[in-house]
Design an enzyme around this catalytic site. Structure first.
Site, short mmCIF file in Angstrom:
data_model
loop_
_atom_site.label_atom_id
_atom_site.label_comp_id
_atom_site.label_asym_id
_atom_site.label_seq_id
_atom_site.Cartn_x
_atom_site.Cartn_y
_atom_site.Cartn_z
N GLU A 91 -1.09 -7.93 55.57
CA GLU A 91 -0.53 -6.78 56.20
C GLU A 91 0.03 -5.91 55.22
OE1 GLU A 91 1.35 -8.98 60.06
OE2 GLU A 91 2.44 -9.21 58.41
N CYS A 105 4.02 -0.33 51.56
CA CYS A 105 4.39 -1.85 50.76
C CYS A 105 2.78 -2.54 50.95
CB CYS A 105 5.50 -2.63 51.75
SG CYS A 105 5.69 -4.27 51.01
N CYS A 112 0.63 -17.54 49.19
CA CYS A 112 1.26 -17.22 47.86
C CYS A 112 1.69 -18.65 47.34
CB CYS A 112 2.53 -16.37 47.88
SG CYS A 112 3.57 -16.23 46.37
N CYS A 116 8.46 -19.74 47.51
CA CYS A 116 9.78 -19.80 47.59
C CYS A 116 10.38 -20.32 49.14
CB CYS A 116 10.15 -18.06 47.38
SG CYS A 116 9.84 -17.60 45.69
N CYS A 119 10.89 -17.46 52.29
CA CYS A 119 9.96 -16.64 52.50
C CYS A 119 8.68 -17.06 53.37
CB CYS A 119 9.13 -16.07 50.83
SG CYS A 119 7.78 -15.04 51.21
N GLY A 161 1.99 -12.03 48.80
CA GLY A 161 1.60 -12.56 47.44
C GLY A 161 2.32 -11.99 46.31
N SER A 193 6.59 -5.95 42.05
CA SER A 193 7.79 -6.77 42.34
C SER A 193 7.32 -8.23 42.20
CB SER A 193 8.37 -6.85 43.61
OG SER A 193 9.26 -7.81 43.88
N SER A 214 12.47 -10.36 41.86
CA SER A 214 13.36 -11.15 42.73
C SER A 214 14.00 -12.14 42.17
CB SER A 214 12.38 -11.80 43.61
OG SER A 214 11.39 -11.02 44.17
N LEU A 215 15.52 -11.81 41.96
CA LEU A 215 16.38 -12.77 41.16
C LEU A 215 16.94 -13.87 42.03
CD1 LEU A 215 17.67 -13.28 38.44
CD2 LEU A 215 19.43 -11.67 38.93
N ASN A 216 17.58 -13.20 43.04
CA ASN A 216 17.95 -14.18 44.17
C ASN A 216 19.10 -14.94 43.85
OD1 ASN A 216 16.44 -12.62 45.61
ND2 ASN A 216 14.77 -14.02 45.71
N CYS A 333 10.95 -7.19 55.05
CA CYS A 333 10.76 -7.84 53.62
C CYS A 333 10.69 -9.62 54.12
CB CYS A 333 11.98 -8.02 52.77
SG CYS A 333 12.06 -6.51 51.97
N1 SAH Z 1 6.10 -11.97 45.44
C1 SAH Z 1 6.69 -10.73 44.77
C2 SAH Z 1 6.73 -9.55 45.86
C3 SAH Z 1 6.79 -9.83 47.44
S1 SAH Z 1 8.14 -10.35 48.21
C4 SAH Z 1 8.41 -11.28 44.78
O1 SAH Z 1 8.61 -12.26 45.12
O2 SAH Z 1 8.90 -10.34 44.13
C5 SAH Z 1 9.31 -8.94 48.31
C6 SAH Z 1 10.67 -9.34 48.27
O3 SAH Z 1 11.00 -9.98 49.64
C7 SAH Z 1 11.48 -10.26 47.27
O4 SAH Z 1 12.29 -9.71 46.53
C8 SAH Z 1 11.70 -11.28 48.10
O5 SAH Z 1 12.78 -12.03 47.50
C9 SAH Z 1 12.01 -10.78 49.41
N2 SAH Z 1 12.15 -11.78 50.56
C10 SAH Z 1 11.31 -12.73 50.94
N3 SAH Z 1 11.38 -13.13 51.84
C11 SAH Z 1 12.38 -12.58 52.59
C12 SAH Z 1 13.20 -12.92 53.71
N4 SAH Z 1 12.81 -13.75 54.58
N5 SAH Z 1 14.32 -11.79 53.96
C13 SAH Z 1 14.59 -10.94 53.02
N6 SAH Z 1 13.87 -10.89 51.97
C14 SAH Z 1 12.80 -11.62 51.56
FE1 SF4 Z 2 5.20 -15.33 47.02
FE2 SF4 Z 2 7.13 -13.57 46.58
FE3 SF4 Z 2 7.28 -15.17 48.74
FE4 SF4 Z 2 7.94 -16.00 46.68
S1 SF4 Z 2 8.94 -14.24 47.65
S2 SF4 Z 2 6.56 -16.97 48.21
S3 SF4 Z 2 6.81 -15.03 45.05
S4 SF4 Z 2 5.63 -13.59 48.43
#
Ligand code: SAH
Ligand code: SF4
Length: 349
Positions: A91, A105, A112, A116, A119, A161, A193, A214-216, A333
């Site tokens: 997508e 985007c 992936c 995480c 995600c 990804g 990212s 993506s620090l989180n 996201c």
């Molecule tokens: N793989 C890369 C880019 C794709 S994810 C990465 O992880 O950076 C893009 C962003 O979406 C990341 O910052 C991730 O932390 C955030 N993300 C993933 N799942 C999410 C969700 N369910 N709600 C909000 N943000 C999310």
């Molecule tokens: Fe992959 Fe980014 Fe999702 Fe983590 S947040 S699983 S690195 S797409």
């Protein structure tokens, strides 16, 4: 056999064209016609000799990935589902913004491997790394849909990804997107990212692109629980790589922070975050969690999000809250997937 045009950086196309005895500048002309003027019929490329025009269909094809489905959100966000072969789909999401900003985007992989926990994409193991032409193809296909005078202004590799797990295709595609003979997007309008593949971060610096991380979480213990990659490259290593990127590029790094209810959203976490970012030129992008089936996580309340943001602001951290766009079409996201059977039909905003 004709090969796909969209796989070629300008220098590769030049080599290819020259191998047929043609002049170097033909590649620039082709870039101009296709990317600049959106002309897909070789016959109409009038500054190219008739002989060569007649030959071109045997040398190059201009096939783009097929759009399987297109959805438009109430807020104007558009989501495209692309067929990328082998029964796989990805997508891409076009997000309208203020002052004529239109951000695309892009996805870099199907599924992936980073897994995480919060995600949706991460629930699917890596199925396929996209090729350069499939990444550029997403852009061009959406670009063709845009009305005159409404260009795509920004690109973020924040779709499906981990872009730094597929660096060759991502950086070739970026080079094509910023070529001045083609789409001519500024490098500073392209953001990669990453979840934190530390050894690959210098590639973003060398390519002159913007970096988002993506620090989180504000400490290793918390981050490890949601991002397995932290066991390999902990926060200290990641932030050191960010410092080096920032020093060289003179850019701030965007720190993405997904706020998960009762997990990383307390003021204690906010305090810790301020501390660890003290020496890293950065801005924080707060993303309230977008819910999806069976994640086990929830979105914090508005009050909680506001309190977290206000605390960071009070400590002079440059902080932005990411607007949630396209939630009704499951385009926000972390909601992208190719496992469409899991999608609810609609979601309320
Ligand atoms: N793989 C890369 C880019 C794709 S994810 C990465 O992880 O950076 C893009 C962003 O979406 C990341 O910052 C991730 O932390 C955030 N993300 C993933 N799942 C999410 C969700 N369910 N709600 C909000 N943000 C999310
Ligand atoms: Fe992959 Fe980014 Fe999702 Fe983590 S947040 S699983 S690195 S797409």
């Amino acid at each position: 056999m004709a090969v796909n045009f969209f796989q070629y950086r300008l220098e590769d196309l030049t080599d290819y064209i020259q191998s047929f005895g043609e002049k170097k500048f033909r590649a620039q002309q082709l870039y101009r016609w296709v990317y600049g003027l959106k002309e897909f019929d070789f016959n109409n490329m009038t500054n190219i000799s008739k002989n060569f025009r007649a030959q071109l269909p045997q040398l190059l094809n201009l096939e783009l990935p097929q759009v399987v489905k297109e959805q438009i959100s109430r807020d104007g966000t558009r989501k495209y589902l692309f067929d990328v072969g082998d029964n796989q789909t990805v997508e891409a999401v076009l997000i309208p913004g203020n002052n004529g900003r239109r951000t695309l985007c892009l996805s870099s992989e199907v599924g992936c491997n980073m897994a995480c926990k919060f995600c949706f994409t991460g629930k699917q193991k890596l199925k396929k790394r996209l090729s350069t032409q499939q990444i550029v193809g997403q852009f061009v296909r959406v670009m063709m849909d845009q009305p005159e005078g409404e260009p795509i202004t920004n690109v973020v590799f924040m779709g499906m990804g981990e872009p730094l797990d597929n660096p060759e295709a991502v950086f070739s595609a970026s080079k094509i997107l910023h070529s001045s003979w083609g789409i001519n997007l500024s490098r500073k309008k392209i953001t990669v990212s990453t979840s934190g593949l530390v050894p690959q971060i210098p590639l973003v610096t060398q390519a002159g692109l913007r970096l988002a991380v993506s620090l989180n979480a504000s400490n290793d213990e918390t981050r490890e629980k949601i991002m397995p990659i932290n066991k390999k490259w902990p926060i200290a290593d990641l932030l050191e790589a960010c410092r080096i990127h920032s020093r060289t590029s003179k850019d701030k790094v965007t720190m993405e922070y997904v706020l998960l209810k009762d997990f990383n959203d307390s003021l204690e976490h906010a305090r810790e975050l301020v501390k660890i970012l003290r020496n890293v030129p950065s801005k924080v992008n707060l993303i309230p969690f977008n819910e999806h089936p069976d994640s086990g996580f929830h979105r914090p309340t508005e009050e909680k999000v506001n309190a977290f943001q206000t605390y960071l602001m009070s400590k002079d951290v440059h902080v932005l809250r990411r607007r949630t766009m396209g939630r009704d079409i499951y385009a926000a996201c972390g909601q992208l997937t190719s496992a469409h059977k899991n999608h609810p039909i609609t979601m309320s905003i």
